[in-house]
Design an enzyme around this catalytic site. Structure first.
Site, mmCIF file in Angstrom:
data_model
loop_
_atom_site.group_PDB
_atom_site.id
_atom_site.type_symbol
_atom_site.label_atom_id
_atom_site.label_comp_id
_atom_site.label_asym_id
_atom_site.label_seq_id
_atom_site.Cartn_x
_atom_site.Cartn_y
_atom_site.Cartn_z
ATOM 1 N N SER A 105 6.141 1.873 -9.202
ATOM 2 C CA SER A 105 7.137 2.941 -9.131
ATOM 3 C C SER A 105 7.407 3.493 -10.537
ATOM 4 C CB SER A 105 8.400 2.381 -8.468
ATOM 5 O OG SER A 105 9.277 3.397 -8.118
ATOM 6 N N ASP B 6 4.511 7.283 1.997
ATOM 7 C CA ASP B 6 5.472 6.821 0.997
ATOM 8 C C ASP B 6 6.517 7.918 0.811
ATOM 9 O OD1 ASP B 6 6.852 6.137 -1.304
ATOM 10 O OD2 ASP B 6 5.066 5.510 -2.419
ATOM 11 N N HIS C 174 7.108 2.464 0.017
ATOM 12 C CA HIS C 174 6.989 2.634 -1.429
ATOM 13 C C HIS C 174 6.642 1.319 -2.125
ATOM 14 C CE1 HIS C 174 7.577 4.649 -5.198
ATOM 15 N NE2 HIS C 174 8.573 3.868 -5.568
#
Lengths: 269, 416
Positions: A98, A220, A248
């Protein structure tokens, strides 16, 4: 800062094969190093695995947090470099999930000699739409996220503040600490959220000279496939893998496939 | 007895049956009805968030049909974008790794675009083999609570802003009570340091250095009882009284007499306000400067000689200034030669606890020894050495601390 200070500050954990290549796992916004728990066993068989918490997350030393250093991703990238230096790691495979994917890019661009490879897990260089670029969110959406962090402020501060402050007069709060998984001071989380969701690191991607693997999932809500492809296209010579997984956090929803992708890329010559 | 007991027992049994029958009539469809029409929203999702089951209450809140949601939408689709991001990055991972997440403030998006604040609690249901099967989520209507929380949050933000303003005010006021920078005295080196004990309150220590007639100079360092706004009033009064009294009659004892009278008159009949002060006057001469000092209840000044020896300049019998009418002050004289330093300090330094929380306080004697051992020469070095000492004390410095040093520099090589 001494090596001990750095490892305490970032709650650094080292496990796996001592003689193996170093794999550093950097967690994203909203959680801590626990997020890697399901992929660590497979990685530890081959690599020296280094886990840590960003300052302000997990069990990092929150007294080391300052709005100045941690308002931009550069502060976090600096920490990653300090951890690598404190442990004297060489030819590091840096895995960033991320927002830490961009933190990894910044770290690798600053000290390219330190890193052998980069794995960017569900990366996004810019979450906010900008002209033809579709980051997936409007500025209003991000403000809404910051607002939802704020509205979780009161519930948090009542129970968690004494724990984080290290209140020795209230030992009964020790039990709460075990429940503090992925908990963080909403004020700190708010600053991290701003740095995460308002940064634009698109210009940093073409500067990456380290061999890079981009890993995305089929669905996602935070970093779309379009964004993953953008990252892949901007980093010359990078590889792109789309896992048959949703969400995610593929290290949670598809830990085997995620570990296999990291091992396949990191272990290749 | 036995019969009565039996009869009574049978009677109770019949009552229980009646009550039981009444309850079961009320609760005829119990579990299912309780789920569907509970006073809270229920839903169950697959581990990826896909909605598997949802109750009537929640569908009513959303204004969306069951068939549109079950198997088609995820829980996070029901949330605002911000809430969805929070779910994907925080709540979802927490559920997977920890099995539960509670006390979550979220907002649902209804079909008509309105938003419904809810409090959510969720837990993962595991199968017999321990594997995660479903996420169960309970949602409570939090409109009233959210309004109340917003008020609390606003009040909190306001109080934080007020606190910032109060600090700002305290530091501004503090600056007006101290000289912004020390004046330069020809042929002398001067240095000062001020450490406020709190950022929230104005400290009670003060000092100044200012020219008198001819080439003589006046200087003082004092400490007002108490702190905060009340003390600041006295500090301000003391500082300006000392300066104007020195203009009127620079004789040091007269200056303190004057301050004593002013404080007595100001606080006549009210709570007594007093202070401790060292006031001095210096007159340069051929070999350095002559100093006259008068002290009102203040710790003794220290002289660090050029050869490193140190000594107190005791002014015996000096009374607190402002405590009683006709307080008496005694005067002493001293001489500073090249390399000598005069130090005035407040008891914040000598009453610090060098080891945090220790009952042992630092003392005037230890300060004297520290200066002798430090090999610090001249006003700047002495202040630097003491600043370092104070920093080392950390939280052990409980009171405001003021330091003022004056020295005659040694002639540099080549000077005649």
């Amino acid at each position: 800062m001494s090596a001990v200070d750095v490892t305490t500050r970032n709650n650094v954990t080292v496990l796996g094969r001592e003689d193996g290549p170093a794999v550093v796992l950097a967690h994203g916004f909203g959680c801590d190093q626990n997020l890697w728990r399901l992929v660590v066993p497979a990685l530890a068989e081959r690599f020296r695995v280094v886990l840590f918490d960003h300052v302000g997350s997990g069990r990092s030393d929150s007294s080391a947090w300052s709005a100045g250093r941690y308002s931009t991703l550069d502060g976090y990238a600096e920490d990653v470099l300090e951890i690598c230096s404190a442990l004297d790691l060489r030819d590091v495979v840096l895995v960033g999930h991320s927002v830490s994917a961009m933190i990894a890019v910044l770290a690798a661009n600053r000290e390219p000699d330190r890193f052998a490879k980069l794995v960017l897990l569900t990366p996004s260089p810019c979450y906010v739409d900008d002209g033809d670029y579709r980051g997936g969110f409007s500025r209003d959406d991000i403000d809404e996220l910051l607002e939802s962090l704020d509205s979780n402020y009161l519930g948090w501060s009542a129970t968690m503040a004494p724990v984080i402050m290290g209140n020795p007069d209230r030992p009964e709060l020790g039990g709460e600490l075990t429940d503090s998984f992925c908990r963080t001071d909403p004020m700190i989380a708010g600053v991290f959220a701003r740095a995460t969701f308002l940064s634009d690191n698109r210009a940093d991607l073409p500067k990456v000279a380290t061999p890079t693997l981009v890993v995305q999932t089929a669905q996602d809500a935070i970093a779309s496939q379009e964004v993953g492809r953008f990252v892949h296209e901007q980093i010359a010579g990078s590889e792109l893998v789309t896992l048959d997984a949703t969400g995610h956090c593929p290290q949670l929803s598809a830990p085997e496939a995620t570990a296999a992708a990291i091992i396949g890329f990191a272990g290749a010559r | 007895m036995c019969q009565a007991d039996d009869a009574g027992g049978a009677g109770e049994g019949r009552d229980e049956d009646r009550v039981g029958a009444m309850f079961s009539a009320l609760l005829e469809d119990s579990a299912e009805d309780l789920y569907e029409n509970a006073p809270c929203g229920y839903l169950s999702t697959l581990m990826d968030g896909t909605i598997a089951k949802i109750n009537g209450t929640l569908l009513g809140w959303l204004g969306i049909g069951r068939e549109e949601l079950v198997g088609r939408r995820r829980f996070s689709d029901l949330l605002t974008v911000g809430g969805r991001m929070y779910y994907e990055t925080h709540i979802g991972p927490m559920l997977t790794m920890h099995g539960e997440a509670g006390g979550l403030a979220l907002e649902l998006k209804a079909a008509d675009g309105t938003r419904l604040p809810v409090m959510a609690t969720s837990r993962v249901k595991t199968g017999a083999d321990g594997s995660a099967q479903l996420i169960r989520i309970t949602l409570f209507d939090a409109r009233d609570r959210r309004a109340y929380e917003r008020e609390l949050l606003r009040a909190r933000q306001e109080s934080e802003a007020d606190r910032d303003r109060a600090r700002q005010l305290a530091s501004t006021l503090q600056r007006t009570l101290l000289p912004p920078s020390l004046m330069t005295v020809p042929g002398m080196e001067v240095a000062a340091y001020y450490h406020p004990a709190s950022v929230d309150e104005v400290g009670g220590d003060f000092y100044d250095l200012f020219p008198l007639t001819g080439d003589s100079w006046g200087f003082f360092l004092g400490d007002v009882s108490g702190k905060g706004a009340e003390a600041a009033v006295v500090t301000s009064l003391a500082r300006y009284t000392l300066r104007s009294a020195a203009v009127y009659n620079p004789e040091p004892v007269k200056v303190l007499d004057n301050l004593n009278t002013v404080l007595q008159q100001q606080y006549r009949g009210g709570e007594i306000r007093f202070c401790t002060v060292v006031y001095g006057c210096l007159v340069p001469d051929d070999t350095g400067c002559a100093i006259t000092l008068v002290s009102g209840g203040h710790p003794p000044a220290i002289v660090v000689r050029a050869d490193g020896t140190t000594q107190f300049l005791h002014t015996h019998g000096g009374m607190l200034v402002g405590a009683i009418p006709d307080a008496r002050f005694t005067e002493i004289t001293a001489h500073l030669g090249p390399g000598d330093t005069l130090l005035l300090y407040s008891d914040g330094l000598t009453e610090a606890r060098p080891v945090g929380g220790s009952s042992e306080r630092y003392s005037e004697e230890e300060l004297l020894d520290h200066l002798a051992a430090s090999a610090a020469h001249g006003a700047s070095e002495v202040i630097a050495s003491l600043t370092e000492l104070l920093t080392g004390f950390g939280d052990g410095v409980e009171d405001d601390t003021a330091l003022l040093a004056l020295s005659i520099p040694l002639p540099r090589d080549g000077d005649s």
